[in-house]
Every structure is written in structure tokens, then in C-alpha cells.
Design a protein around this motif. Structure first.
Motif, PDB file in Angstrom:
ATOM      1  N   PRO A   1      -3.389   4.046  -6.863  1.00 15.17           N
ATOM      2  CA  PRO A   1      -4.162   4.211  -5.625  1.00 15.17           C
ATOM      3  C   PRO A   1      -5.193   3.112  -5.398  1.00 15.17           C
ATOM      4  O   PRO A   1      -5.472   2.750  -4.256  1.00 15.17           O
TER       5      PRO A   1
ATOM      6  N   ALA B   1       0.835  -1.207   0.000  1.00 16.33           N
ATOM      7  CA  ALA B   1       0.000   0.000   0.000  1.00 16.33           C
ATOM      8  C   ALA B   1       0.865   1.250   0.000  1.00 16.33           C
ATOM      9  O   ALA B   1       0.575   2.227  -0.716  1.00 16.33           O
TER      10      ALA B   1
ATOM     11  N   ARG C   1       0.785   3.722  -3.436  1.00  8.85           N
ATOM     12  CA  ARG C   1      -0.248   4.723  -3.157  1.00  8.85           C
ATOM     13  C   ARG C   1      -0.299   5.840  -4.191  1.00  8.85           C
ATOM     14  O   ARG C   1      -1.377   6.378  -4.469  1.00  8.85           O
ATOM     15  N   LYS C   2       0.820   6.210  -4.797  1.00 16.09           N
ATOM     16  CA  LYS C   2       0.824   7.305  -5.770  1.00 16.09           C
ATOM     17  C   LYS C   2       0.546   6.812  -7.186  1.00 16.09           C
ATOM     18  O   LYS C   2      -0.292   7.373  -7.889  1.00 16.09           O
TER      19      LYS C   2
ATOM     20  N   ALA D   1      -3.397   0.313  -3.856  1.00 12.95           N
ATOM     21  CA  ALA D   1      -3.105   0.617  -2.455  1.00 12.95           C
ATOM     22  C   ALA D   1      -4.324   0.361  -1.573  1.00 12.95           C
ATOM     23  O   ALA D   1      -4.206  -0.172  -0.461  1.00 12.95           O
TER      24      ALA D   1
END
Length: 489
Positions: free
Chosen positions: A235, A227, A231-232, A238
Motif C-alpha cells: 500500500p 498503484a 495496492r494490496k 501504491a
């Protein structure tokens, strides 16, 4: 009949004229195109290294078996469970108490995968060789991931250092334990994390919940690392990883609070009494263990990688336990940490290549050589060192004598044992633990009294079973076999 040419006649004439006309160019006629198979030119270093280490691990395990060097009752317990699975029965291990279902002790249904092989080869050696194969398999993803990040030679160095790491060697030396399934699962999962193959990174560790009850938390830790990394760029991935992390925690809680108590005769998790120790107890031992984990294995560079977070659940329950056996570097407890440390080191070395500090870049460049040198040096005092001794490959005379003694126990008999004879009889007898037969009066008592701690074995047998009488059937090199006298219960 018409004299006009047909389209077919015209095509035939044109083709003939073309073939008869002289060529005005000198270009050669290209040969016909044929399909050429493309050879996979990827180096086979990881696989070759894994095979070599498998041979070393298996040889060590079998040599120890041939030398009667069993270290605990675990090998006998796991063999009883796998034997039951092989005959399609519940995994009862009488060594833990008559009729005890091992799923009420530790939740490790994954060992059922060994049942088909054990059915063909019903011996504890089957478990030992299977463990060697699983641990060696984990070398492949570690070496492969390190090579992709750092280059072939440095990756091979880290792979060899991992394969010779003290945690792996201690696990091989500890007969058999279910964590041998967890080690390759963690290694493949973290390799996928480093390659940003998020789906594989979340799928590989899912079976950890079937290996041991605490490994649901390790699954959660791996998912949290995914995650954080995704995340970037992804997403949605994530978010999915956070769901897997929650699933891992939920699986651990349900296993500890519901599943294991359902199989346990005590209706509870039997190891709660070892939880909740003072973190300062054995602080020196715990700090030494951390030093062993971080210095020779990673050169203190692994903390620069988020992958090291995956080690926290295992270190947490070990260091918070009140049982000092969990704090040190012995036994098998550190094996699941070895792939985490090695791949965290590979990740940290890759991250350090752009460090603004020249000394750090230089240190990172030379560290793989130092780590593999440390692993080779430490191996001279670790279990694999015995492979360099000729005596390791010879079966001692005392072992043959003990085997002849234990062969006097008929198949299907009930036997009360301590560690020494335990796994030698499980494949063909009902084996019970010394002093914990649950009211069962065994046909035989086989014990290892090599340390001469028992002054009178018949009197000792009488204290264990006051309503029965036992005669000494034979003795060999400290091993004693007693048989219940006919007519006594």
C-alpha cells in the motif's frame, strides 16, 4: 638450560608423528577448493533479436536517405536543434522560422543526448541510426518480459511480432522523431510493472516528461497502473505511485501552459488550435486505426490487461484533435503504443491460462503464433519489405546528380528550401523554410520541383523576394538551384 620440551617442540613432534603414521582409511584426499565462475545461462534471445532488428531499421533508414526519400521537414528541424546543442547553443531551428527555439514548439530537451555523437558525425544519418538503435533497444524488455510470462519460444514470437509491428515500421520510415526515446522508456517501465519491481516501474517513465509535452500523461497512466497492482501487497508503494501520477499530470500542465509559452515567440502553445475537435469527425478513420491496433497486434486479447490503460492518453489527444493527420495509421504517431499493446498482450495471455473457458485457453495458447504470422505477412506491404529488393542498396544516378547540384552551395550560406533539399544542407548551411524566411533574403533557393508544380522558378523566386533577383544556377532531375544576383538585397 631446561630439558623440558616447549609447546612448539611438542606441536612439531605431533605433526611429524601424524605424517609418518599409516592411513587407516581409504577415503581419497579432497582436492583444494577453487572459485569457479558461474556462467549466466539466461537465453540471449532478446539481445540477439534486438541486434538483428537494429540492422534492419538502420539499413532501411540509410537506404531511404541515399535515395533522397525524405518525407517531411522534421529531419531537418531536429538536425538543426541537435547541431545547436552540439555547439553548446540554444536549440534554434530556422526551418520553423528564423531564430525559432524548438523548445517553444515541442518540449523535447531529451534530444540533447544526441549532441556528443552528432559533434563527431555531423550528418542526419547520425540521427537516423540513433533512432534505429533506440527502437531496437525496446525489443529487449518486450521479448524478455513475454518470455518470463509465457516461455522462451512464445516470448520470442511476441518479441519478433513487436519488432515487426506496423507502428514501429512506420516510425522508422518517418525519418526521425523524438518519440524514439519514449518507446524504450515505456517498454522498460511496463516490463518492471509485470515483474512487480515497483521502484523501477516508477523510475523508468520519469524521463518521459523531457521527451514530449503530452507524455507526462503517459507517465501518470503508468503510475496509476502501478498503484492498482500494488495496492494490496504494497500500500505504501501504491500511495507513492499516486504521487507520481499527480506529478505526471502537473508536469504536462506546466509544460503546456508555462514552459513552452516561455520559449515561444507567440507566448502560447502553438498547437492549441488543433485541440478540441469533434470526436465524431473522421469516425471511420479512427475505428480503422483501433482495428489496426487491436486485431493484428494483439488478436483482440489485450483489453484483458490493465496495461492497456497506458495507451489511453495518446489515443485521447489524437482522436480529440481536429487535425486528421493524427487519426490514421501513417507517420510515427502509433509507435509509443506498440510496447503497450505487446506487453498488454503478454499479460493477458498469462492471465488467460487459468480461464474456465477451454476455447479461450486454446485461443490464447495459439495466439502468439498467429500474431507473429500476421506481423510477417503484413511486413510484405510495410516499409521493411524494400530490404528484399536489390535496388534499395544501389544509389540512383539522379541522387548523385542532385548531390552535385547542392554541393555548389558554399558552406555557411543561407538557403531557402522545401522538403527535398532540406536535410541535405542543414549540417553546413543556414537553412530556411520556403516562404517563411521572416524577412531574411537568402543567398540561394533550392527546391524540389519533381512534380513540375512551378511553371517559372525565377518568377516564383521573385514573388517570394520582390526586392531581390535570382538566377538559375543549375537543375537536376526536378531539383532547381537559384542564386541571388550580386548587388540585389
Amino acid at each position: 638450560m631446561s630439558s623440558n620440551p616447549t609447546p612448539a617442540d611438542t606441536a612439531t613432534a605431533t605433526a611429524a608423528a601424524t605424517a609418518a603414521a599409516p592411513r587407516t582409511d581409504s577415503a581419497p584426499i579432497p582436492p583444494p577448493v577453487t572459485a569457479v565462475p558461474v556462467r549466466d545461462r539466461r537465453p540471449r534471445d532478446p539481445q540477439i533479436l534486438a541486434v538483428l532488428l537494429f540492422a534492419a531499421y538502420a539499413t532501411l533508414s540509410v537506404c531511404r536517405w541515399r535515395h533522397l526519400a525524405t518525407r517531411s521537414w522534421d529531419l531537418g528541424i531536429f538536425e538543426q536543434a541537435v547541431r545547436a546543442y552540439a555547439h553548446l547553443r540554444a536549440p534554434v531551428a530556422d526551418l520553423k522560422g528564423p531564430g525559432t527555439d524548438v523548445l517553444g514548439d515541442h518540449f523535447s530537451p531529451v534530444i540533447a543526448l544526441l549532441a556528443p555523437v552528432y559533434r563527431l558525425f555531423p550528418t542526419p544519418v547520425t540521427l537516423l541510426v540513433a533512432q534505429a538503435a533506440l527502437l531496437a533497444l525496446s525489443v529487449v524488455p518486450v521479448t524478455r518480459a513475454a518470455a518470463r510470462l509465457l516461455g522462451r519460444s512464445r516470448g520470442l514470437a511476441l518479441g519478433l511480432a513487436y519488432g515487426l509491428s506496423w507502428g514501429i515500421q512506420r516510425a522508422v520510415d518517418f525519418d526521425f522523431h523524438e518519440i524514439c526515446f519514449a518507446v524504450p522508456l515505456i517498454a522498460f517501465a511496463l516490463e518492471a510493472v509485470l515483474e512487480r519491481r515497483w521502484r523501477a516501474a516508477l523510475l523508468w517513465p520519469l524521463p518521459l516528461v523531457l521527451v514530449k509535452e503530452d507524455l507526462g500523461l503517459t507517465l501518470a497512466a503508468i503510475a496509476l497502473v502501478v498503484a492498482g497492482r500494488a495496492r494490496k501487497a504494497a500500500p505504501r508503494t501504491a500511495l507513492c505511485a499516486l504521487g507520481v501520477a499527480a506529478l505526471g499530470v502537473l508536469a504536462a500542465v506546466l509544460t503546456l501552459m508555462v514552459v513552452i509559452p516561455a520559449f515561444s515567440t507567440a507566448d502560447t502553445y502553438p498547437y492549441w488550435d488543433k485541440a478540441g475537435g469533434d470526436p465524431l469527425d473522421g469516425l471511420g478513420t479512427k475505428l480503422r486505426t483501433l482495428a489496426w491496433l487491436l486485431i493484428p497486434t494483439t488478436g483482440l486479447l489485450a483489453p484483458r490487461s490493465p496495461l492497456l490503460l497506458v495507451a489511453l492518453p495518446t489515443l485521447g489527444w489524437r482522436f480529440l484533435s481536429s487535425d486528421p493527420h493524427y487519426w490514421g495509421t501513417d507517420w510515427h504517431y502509433s509507435a509509443v503504443l506498440m510496447p503497450v499493446l505487446s506487453l498488454a498482450l503478454a499479460d493477458a495471455l498469462f492471465r488467460t491460462r487459468r480461464s474456465p473457458r477451454p476455447w479461450l485457453r486454446s485461443y490464447a495458447w495459439h495466439l502468439p503464433t498467429a500474431v507473429v504470422a500476421a506481423a510477417l505477412a503484413l511486413t510484405t506491404s510495410l516499409p521493411l519489405s524494400v530490404l528484399g529488393e536489390s535496388a534499395a542498396y544501389r544509389k540512383p544516378t539522379r541522387v548523385s546528380a542532385v548531390e552535385r547540384l547542392l554541393a555548389r552551395v558554399p558552406d555557411g550560406a543561407s538557403v531557402e528550401v522545401n522538403v527535398g533539399p532540406s536535410s541535405r544542407l542543414v549540417a553546413r548551411c543556414r537553412v530556411l523554410w520556403m516562404g517563411d524566411t521572416g524577412g531574411v533574403t537568402p543567398d540561394f533557393i533550392a527546391l524540389d520541383d519533381s512534380d513540375h508544380s512551378i511553371e517559372d522558378v525565377q518568377a516564383y523566386a521573385g514573388r517570394l523576394h520582390p526586392r531581390a533577383s535570382y538566377d538559375v544556377l543549375g537543375a537536376a532531375y526536378g531539383y532547381v538551384l537559384l542564386e541571388r544576383r550580386t548587388g540585389h538585397t
